[in-house]
Scaffold this active site. Structure first.
Site, PDB file in Angstrom:
ATOM      1  N   ARG A 165       0.512  -1.138  -0.051  1.00 60.72           N
ATOM      2  CA  ARG A 165      -0.268  -0.059  -0.384  1.00 60.72           C
ATOM      3  C   ARG A 165       0.753   2.116  -0.252  1.00 60.72           C
ATOM      4  O   ARG A 165       1.976   1.295   0.466  1.00 60.72           O
ATOM      5  CB  ARG A 165      -1.069  -0.193   1.332  1.00 60.72           C
ATOM      6  CG  ARG A 165      -1.855  -1.415   1.435  1.00 60.72           C
ATOM      7  CD  ARG A 165      -2.306  -1.482   2.862  1.00 60.72           C
ATOM      8  NE  ARG A 165      -3.357  -0.298   3.711  1.00 60.72           N
ATOM      9  CZ  ARG A 165      -3.633   0.283   4.097  1.00 60.72           C
ATOM     10  NH1 ARG A 165      -2.139  -0.422   5.094  1.00 60.72           N
ATOM     11  NH2 ARG A 165      -3.696   1.172   4.283  1.00 60.72           N
ATOM     12  N   ASP A 207       6.331  -3.118  10.978  1.00 58.13           N
ATOM     13  CA  ASP A 207       5.378  -3.057  11.237  1.00 58.13           C
ATOM     14  C   ASP A 207       4.893  -2.557  13.135  1.00 58.13           C
ATOM     15  O   ASP A 207       4.172  -2.461  13.431  1.00 58.13           O
ATOM     16  CB  ASP A 207       4.490  -3.754  10.558  1.00 58.13           C
ATOM     17  CG  ASP A 207       4.861  -5.629  10.829  1.00 58.13           C
ATOM     18  OD1 ASP A 207       5.637  -5.912  11.466  1.00 58.13           O
ATOM     19  OD2 ASP A 207       4.126  -6.972  10.396  1.00 58.13           O
ATOM     20  N   SER A 254       8.047  -5.058   6.820  1.00 56.01           N
ATOM     21  CA  SER A 254       7.939  -5.869   8.222  1.00 56.01           C
ATOM     22  C   SER A 254       8.732  -7.584   8.158  1.00 56.01           C
ATOM     23  O   SER A 254       7.970  -8.214   7.948  1.00 56.01           O
ATOM     24  CB  SER A 254       6.196  -6.028   8.424  1.00 56.01           C
ATOM     25  OG  SER A 254       5.944  -5.485   8.201  1.00 56.01           O
TER      26      SER A 254
HETATM   27 MG    MG Z   1       0.344  -6.111   9.147  1.00 55.76          MG
END
Ligand code: MG
Ligand code: ADP
Length: 444
Positions: A88, A187, A133
């Site tokens: 995103r 994250d 992440s």
């Molecule tokens: Mg996530």
């Protein structure tokens, strides 16, 4: 009793014995959990030490994030989020009293990220925070060398490289423009930061989604791997790898070993494989297969579909475990898997799901207990009051996970009062906030 009833009672007792025999290794006692907590603590200490870091299964990676938000951050920031289910790109507006996603300019499933140009969608050159992440050796806020992929990712040519540079190079090469990357964040850190904006006591981040991981604010004097002794730094624990050095071997069951062996990263992320969304359904599937083999489920009829990897989704656990859910719903899920279940079968399947998700929540609590107890001791407090920012679909959607986690944590760390705050889009907002804090600190 007629002899028929006798037979039935006897059969039920035999089944019960077999079920308990299969499930008992997954049922952890209080002392089992205390031992896991103590082991996590030990691995944390090893991971923080300069000389001992290489021996720990918990990497304890410095993030170069030294402060949670103080509320004076302002501006618009670009946030990139890679490492979850979707890739995103967001514009995040940090204002006096709110932090909002101004627009979500790009969202695609991560599986098709390769080969697509994203930069053409980013017209403004805003300071950019990049949520990435995966475990990285961070050399600064905007420099992060990828240590290894996790969670089923496996793109070649990235391990050992600075992911920020890879991103800049890709933007330059493919779209011919420069990105102003000011921070790369895990994250967990993003989640902690976004919740920290709402609640200044939020000094821990937790993810229980596809994978699991945690971060927390550690005293610089305890961080042997970074120069300096003043203040605090957020440590990305990478606790999913806890146990990769063999220290958790005593709690792994036959089912856990099967899940690990059939995964794309055998021997790696052993703690994560007991807890997170990518694996719980698989653990249940292997238990069900063993139950069929032991003739306690589905009349021992072999079920072909159940042999398929990942066919039993972790979201099925959430549905099956809803309180008061009619067993007919359970039967329907099983029917979709071509399993012709009786009433007794569906009761058993529910028990299996409950056992697996309870263990996951308890293990997560044991890890968290080690974290909060360390923070309490660090600060020389009799009682610590702290908030954990949490993200991840498993945590958010499972009907009992969060309650089981919180109850177990209270028992394991009675001197800590821990509040859990669910993050709303922590990856996006958190990355923007880290960028915002960095820009604030860079102001003359
Ligand atoms: Mg996530
Ligand atoms: P990510 O960790 O990739 O950022 P999520 O936090 O959305 O993404 O977690 C995705 C994981 O959540 C998947 O592995 C899936 O197994 C699990 N999941 C999806 N729906 C549910 C549900 N209803 N209950 C429990 N787990 C779920």
């Amino acid at each position: 009793m007629t002899s028929n009833e006798d037979d039935k009672a006897c059969e039920i007792a035999i089944i019960r014995r077999k079920v308990d025999w299969l499930l008992s290794p997954l049922r952890l006692s209080h002392s089992d959990l205390q031992r896991v907590q103590a082991l996590m603590r030990q691995e944390m200490e090893l991971g923080l030490g300069k000389e001992t870091n290489a021996r720990s299964s918990v990497c304890m990676l410095p993030t170069y994030v030294r402060a949670t938000p103080d509320g004076t951050e302002r501006g618009e920031f670009l946030a990139l989020d890679l490492g979850g289910t979707n890739f995103r790109v967001l514009v995040v507006r940090v204002a006096e009293d709110s932090i909002r996603i101004a627009s979500e300019i790009y969202i695609i499933p991560t599986s098709i990220v390769q080969g697509t140009g994203v930069a053409d969608l980013m017209e403004q050159i805003l300071p950019l925070g990049f949520t990435f992440s995966f475990p990285c050796q961070q050399l600064g806020l905007d420099k992060a060398v990828l240590l290894n992929w996790t969670k089923g990712f496996n793109a070649s040519g990235c391990v050992g490289k600075d992911v920020v540079q890879l991103l800049r190079d890709a933007a330059q090469r493919k779209e011919n423009f420069a990105l102003n990357v000011v921070a790369v964040v895990n994250d967990t850190v993003g989640t902690m930061m976004s919740c920290g904006y709402e609640d200044p006591k939020c000094e821990i981040g937790l993810i229980v989604g596809t994978g699991t991981n945690a971060c927390y604010m550690e005293e610089m004097r305890n961080v042997g791997t970074v120069e300096g002794n003043d203040g605090r730094m957020c440590i990305n624990m990478e606790w999913g790898a806890f146990g990769d050095n063999g220290c958790l071997d005593h709690i792994f069951t036959t089912f856990d070993r099967l899940v690990d062996e059939k995964s794309i990263n055998p021997g790696k992320q052993r703690f994560e494989k007991l807890i997170s969304g990518m694996y719980l359904g698989e653990i249940v599937r292997y238990i069900l297969l063993a139950m069929v083999e032991k003739q306690v489920l589905f009349h021992g009829k072999p079920c072909t579909k159940l042999q398929t990897k990942d066919i039993f989704k972790t979201r099925f656990l959430s549905t099956i475990e809803i309180d008061g859910l009619g067993l007919r719903k359970v039967l329907a899920i099983l029917r979709d898997l071509d399993l012709h279940a009786t009433f007794e079968d569906s009761v058993l399947v529910r028990e299996v799901c409950q056992t697996v998700s309870l263990r996951a929540a308890q293990l997560c609590a044991a890890g968290m207990a080690a974290v909060v107890e360390k923070m309490r001791e660090n600060r020389g407090l009799d009682q610590l009051v702290v908030t954990v920012g949490v993200d991840g679909t498993l945590y958010k959607m499972h009907p009992h996970f969060s309650q089981n986690l919180q109850q177990t944590l209270q028992v394991l760390a009675p001197k800590c009062t821990v509040t859990f705050l669910q993050s709303e889009d922590g990856s996006g907002k958190g990355a923007a906030l880290v960028a915002a804090v960095a820009c604030r600190e860079a102001r003359p």
